[in-house]
Scaffold this motif. Sequence first.
Motif, PDB file in Angstrom:
ATOM      1  N   LEU A  65       1.110 -10.839 -13.509  1.00  0.00           N
ATOM      2  CA  LEU A  65       2.277  -9.963 -13.554  1.00  0.00           C
ATOM      3  C   LEU A  65       2.011  -8.685 -12.756  1.00  0.00           C
ATOM      4  N   ALA A  66       0.803  -8.147 -12.870  1.00  0.00           N
ATOM      5  CA  ALA A  66       0.446  -6.920 -12.153  1.00  0.00           C
ATOM      6  C   ALA A  66       0.480  -7.127 -10.644  1.00  0.00           C
ATOM      7  N   LEU A  67       0.163  -8.307 -10.190  1.00  0.00           N
ATOM      8  CA  LEU A  67       0.167  -8.576  -8.751  1.00  0.00           C
ATOM      9  C   LEU A  67       1.551  -8.914  -8.220  1.00  0.00           C
ATOM     10  N   LEU A  68       2.337  -9.636  -8.985  1.00  0.00           N
ATOM     11  CA  LEU A  68       3.641 -10.083  -8.500  1.00  0.00           C
ATOM     12  C   LEU A  68       4.770  -9.087  -8.784  1.00  0.00           C
ATOM     13  N   ILE A  69       4.772  -8.515  -9.979  1.00  0.00           N
ATOM     14  CA  ILE A  69       5.823  -7.576 -10.377  1.00  0.00           C
ATOM     15  C   ILE A  69       5.137  -6.353 -10.989  1.00  0.00           C
ATOM     16  N   PRO A  70       4.524  -5.524 -10.141  1.00  0.00           N
ATOM     17  CA  PRO A  70       3.723  -4.412 -10.657  1.00  0.00           C
ATOM     18  C   PRO A  70       4.471  -3.454 -11.577  1.00  0.00           C
ATOM     19  N   TRP A  71       5.706  -3.138 -11.265  1.00  0.00           N
ATOM     20  CA  TRP A  71       6.441  -2.159 -12.079  1.00  0.00           C
ATOM     21  C   TRP A  71       6.665  -2.657 -13.498  1.00  0.00           C
ATOM     22  N   LEU A  72       6.890  -3.956 -13.670  1.00  0.00           N
ATOM     23  CA  LEU A  72       7.145  -4.511 -14.992  1.00  0.00           C
ATOM     24  C   LEU A  72       5.895  -4.455 -15.869  1.00  0.00           C
ATOM     25  N   GLN A  73       4.747  -4.591 -15.251  1.00  0.00           N
ATOM     26  CA  GLN A  73       3.489  -4.561 -15.993  1.00  0.00           C
ATOM     27  C   GLN A  73       3.289  -3.196 -16.650  1.00  0.00           C
ATOM     28  N   CYS A 109       6.361   3.195  -9.803  1.00  0.00           N
ATOM     29  CA  CYS A 109       5.860   1.979  -9.165  1.00  0.00           C
ATOM     30  C   CYS A 109       7.009   1.158  -8.583  1.00  0.00           C
ATOM     31  N   LEU A 110       8.138   1.114  -9.263  1.00  0.00           N
ATOM     32  CA  LEU A 110       9.303   0.396  -8.759  1.00  0.00           C
ATOM     33  C   LEU A 110       9.793   1.011  -7.455  1.00  0.00           C
ATOM     34  N   ILE A 111       9.814   2.329  -7.397  1.00  0.00           N
ATOM     35  CA  ILE A 111      10.204   3.008  -6.158  1.00  0.00           C
ATOM     36  C   ILE A 111       9.234   2.658  -5.036  1.00  0.00           C
ATOM     37  N   LEU A 112       7.945   2.625  -5.337  1.00  0.00           N
ATOM     38  CA  LEU A 112       6.941   2.224  -4.347  1.00  0.00           C
ATOM     39  C   LEU A 112       7.141   0.781  -3.909  1.00  0.00           C
ATOM     40  N   GLN A 113       7.442  -0.066  -4.867  1.00  0.00           N
ATOM     41  CA  GLN A 113       7.540  -1.498  -4.604  1.00  0.00           C
ATOM     42  C   GLN A 113       8.765  -1.856  -3.773  1.00  0.00           C
ATOM     43  N   ILE A 114       9.771  -1.010  -3.772  1.00  0.00           N
ATOM     44  CA  ILE A 114      10.978  -1.297  -2.999  1.00  0.00           C
ATOM     45  C   ILE A 114      10.653  -1.450  -1.517  1.00  0.00           C
ATOM     46  N   LEU A 149       8.182  -2.612   1.524  1.00  0.00           N
ATOM     47  CA  LEU A 149       7.133  -3.623   1.699  1.00  0.00           C
ATOM     48  C   LEU A 149       5.768  -2.980   1.919  1.00  0.00           C
ATOM     49  N   ILE A 150       5.750  -1.809   2.524  1.00  0.00           N
ATOM     50  CA  ILE A 150       4.482  -1.116   2.744  1.00  0.00           C
ATOM     51  C   ILE A 150       3.899  -0.641   1.413  1.00  0.00           C
ATOM     52  N   GLY A 151       4.757  -0.249   0.482  1.00  0.00           N
ATOM     53  CA  GLY A 151       4.295   0.253  -0.800  1.00  0.00           C
ATOM     54  C   GLY A 151       3.900  -0.825  -1.794  1.00  0.00           C
ATOM     55  N   TRP A 152       4.304  -2.074  -1.523  1.00  0.00           N
ATOM     56  CA  TRP A 152       4.010  -3.155  -2.461  1.00  0.00           C
ATOM     57  C   TRP A 152       2.513  -3.338  -2.725  1.00  0.00           C
ATOM     58  N   PRO A 153       1.673  -3.421  -1.686  1.00  0.00           N
ATOM     59  CA  PRO A 153       0.229  -3.578  -1.966  1.00  0.00           C
ATOM     60  C   PRO A 153      -0.348  -2.394  -2.743  1.00  0.00           C
ATOM     61  N   ILE A 154       0.130  -1.199  -2.445  1.00  0.00           N
ATOM     62  CA  ILE A 154      -0.347  -0.017  -3.163  1.00  0.00           C
ATOM     63  C   ILE A 154       0.071  -0.100  -4.626  1.00  0.00           C
ATOM     64  N   ALA A 155       1.309  -0.515  -4.872  1.00  0.00           N
ATOM     65  CA  ALA A 155       1.800  -0.657  -6.241  1.00  0.00           C
ATOM     66  C   ALA A 155       1.012  -1.723  -6.988  1.00  0.00           C
TER      67      ALA A 155
END
Length: 63
Positions: free
Chosen positions: A6-14, A27-32, A34-40
């Motif tokens: 869950l932390a890898l696929l949907i970080p904000w939900l974790q 984290c959701l704002i970061l995940q929006i 694509l560059i922020g996804w790996p950081i999230a």
Amino acid sequence: MLRLILALLIPWLQFFTIGKPLSGIICLILQITLIGWPIAAIWSVYALSQYNTDKKIKQAMRD
């Protein structure tokens, strides 16, 4: 194991599952982006490891 996936696929939900809703929103704002996804994802895995460590410490203090 499930929380790690869950932390890898949907970080904000974790973050919501471990009781950190403000971090989840950030984290959701970061995940929006694509560059922020790996950081999230990295942040989420780190937060999960800290959560597990804190849980173990609390359990050891009870015993």
